[in-house]
Scaffold this active site. Sequence first.
Site, mmCIF file in Angstrom:
data_model
loop_
_atom_site.group_PDB
_atom_site.id
_atom_site.type_symbol
_atom_site.label_atom_id
_atom_site.label_comp_id
_atom_site.label_asym_id
_atom_site.label_seq_id
_atom_site.Cartn_x
_atom_site.Cartn_y
_atom_site.Cartn_z
ATOM 1 N N ASP A 159 -11.619 -19.019 1.908
ATOM 2 C CA ASP A 159 -11.858 -18.656 0.513
ATOM 3 C C ASP A 159 -11.026 -17.428 0.120
ATOM 4 O OD1 ASP A 159 -12.999 -18.388 -1.964
ATOM 5 O OD2 ASP A 159 -15.072 -18.365 -1.243
ATOM 6 N N ASP A 230 -16.030 -22.370 -9.336
ATOM 7 C CA ASP A 230 -17.275 -22.879 -8.740
ATOM 8 C C ASP A 230 -18.069 -23.821 -9.651
ATOM 9 O OD1 ASP A 230 -16.477 -21.126 -6.796
ATOM 10 O OD2 ASP A 230 -18.402 -20.084 -6.655
#
Length: 410
Positions: A159, A230
């Site tokens: 990430d 997200d």
Amino acid sequence: MRVFASLSVALLAFSCLSSTPDSSAQTATKAKAAPALVAQTPPMGWNSWNYFADKVDDKGIRAAADQMVATGMKDAGYNYVNIDDTWEGERDASGVLHTNAKFPDMKALADYVHSKGLKIGIYSGPGTKTCGGYAGSLGHELQDAQMYAAWGIDYLKYDLCSFIPDVMQKQAPNDHAAQMHLMIDAYEKMHQALKSTGRPIVYSFCSYGWDAVWEWGPKNGANLWRTTGDITADWDRMYAILGQQSGLEAYAGPGHWNDPDMLEVGNGKLSLAENRVHFSMWAMLAAPLLAGNDLPNMKPEVKAILTNREVIAIDQDRLGKQATHVYSDGEVEVWARPLAGGAMAVAVVNVGSDRYSTHPFHLNLAKLGLQGPQKGKDLWTGKAVDVTPGMAIELPSHDILLVRIDAPKK
Ligand code: GLA
């Protein structure tokens, strides 16, 4: 648009080895053998983040593994149990990253998950910190990759997060192109580190679609790459992400998949129909199917969605062809994807919140390249359905008709 939207999301979040032809094959060490190919179909499993976030711990991961077996999810094809952010502790003087108190023994946990016939995934990032503010892999890529391999890790989600301020903005202030090169190099660095372990590890890029990751990701070892910021467990976000997948279908295929983010089926505010749309459309997109719900407390109707084998078969179809958004008629969208053996899947979705079944939608088969009546199967009722030119389809708001046509007439 996508880049800027994602940038703010990320900043907010921050507050095969090739085998050598060798006559002495017996002497080849295990580490030098070519790792098995991974992600030949979109990865399936469960990830801790969407429901548990920072509450994930060893016990929760064991419970998820137990439930994957007990609920039949494993039999339906789910096999990765993935630990997301917040497992990390501190690095010691030799740079070895230790787990925090929630994960007393990662090797023992991996052994437990493997003993259930499942695989285990973990999370890190190229910066000093992960999105949750835990230790990232910057400067320790090889050391971390070797540790994952020693634990028996099968999947890494990597990430971007603090790499943005830590490296990209520091080393190349105001030069976006140079920043993107730094990002790509960082993903490649971990790719090489994972590759050098010789262990087959699925490599998942979490870089929010930046710099058209679908174009550079596969070259840098990505088996899957996030295409957006997200997901959240509500229709608007799920539908916004769905819309951003259109046009990316050329980039998906065996070993390398677009990732519209993990499933929110069973979470938050999604109605049952919305859960069906979400799951069906992720299957149409050949997306990774990573459930993210509370498995020990899963409702039967949610389990029925997640384990619908015929829908899963669409996702896992060996051709690996992601669906195309063929056309829209007002608030109804029609998507289609080719399947192995000449079959086809068609999804008709009422994406409107105020279009009712009093005003049915009429399917235009010619736009799908189909001629005359077709024999199909409704994958949610399990019943045969005749798909005919101009047929009226009554769909409640945010619901879907998902049909498989085994022998389409073109
Ligand atoms: C980012 C990712 C999420 C999750 C969190 C963890 O927001 O996109 O999927 O991994 O970080 O901190």
